[in-house]
Write a protein that holds these residues in place. Sequence first.
Motif: not given
Length: 185
Positions: A119-135
């Motif tokens: 069982t794994q717990s975590g976080t995921a993010t999607m940032k917008i960098v220069n109009g491009v999503p970065v995961f």
Amino acid sequence: MKTTKTRPRIVMSAAAATLMTAAVMASPQSARAATSLVTCNTGTYSFNLRPGLTITDRSFTLSGTGALAGCVSPPVTGDPAVNGNATATLSGSGSGSCTSGASAKFTTIITWANRQTSTQSGTATMKIVNGVPVFTLSSTTTAGKFAGSTVAAVPTIAFNPADCATPQGVTRMNGTLTAFTVLGV
């Protein structure tokens, strides 16, 4: 010559964006060297977001499944009984939008070839960098096989950006993982 109109897709790979920072390492808790407990060559996953991501910030839940292939655990540091393929289920919740980015907390349960689970717990993010999503993502094994370990993986995520402007938004994301590794210290 006839041209075919295709729907645009955003495909983000670790090498192509600020995920360039490296293979998405989970919580760098110490400077000690990490030992590979199990490495899987490839993985695929698909998850649903309810409601979908739109151009307006809002809360969502997510659920999905995945598969890991070619998993190998070294006999000295890991457990060769997990060698082979594995499956995963994912659930969580978060908030955000296609324009401001998003973050989510998730739980993943991996079922290894020998039917043991992690069982794994975590976080995921999607940032917008220069109009491009970065995961990016980070994850720690909280229970079961390899408890206390962290996860390193290189994700590639795809979705149709045109869906962001629809009322239902982006309701599904698909992706691949390369070099999925469970690390112990």
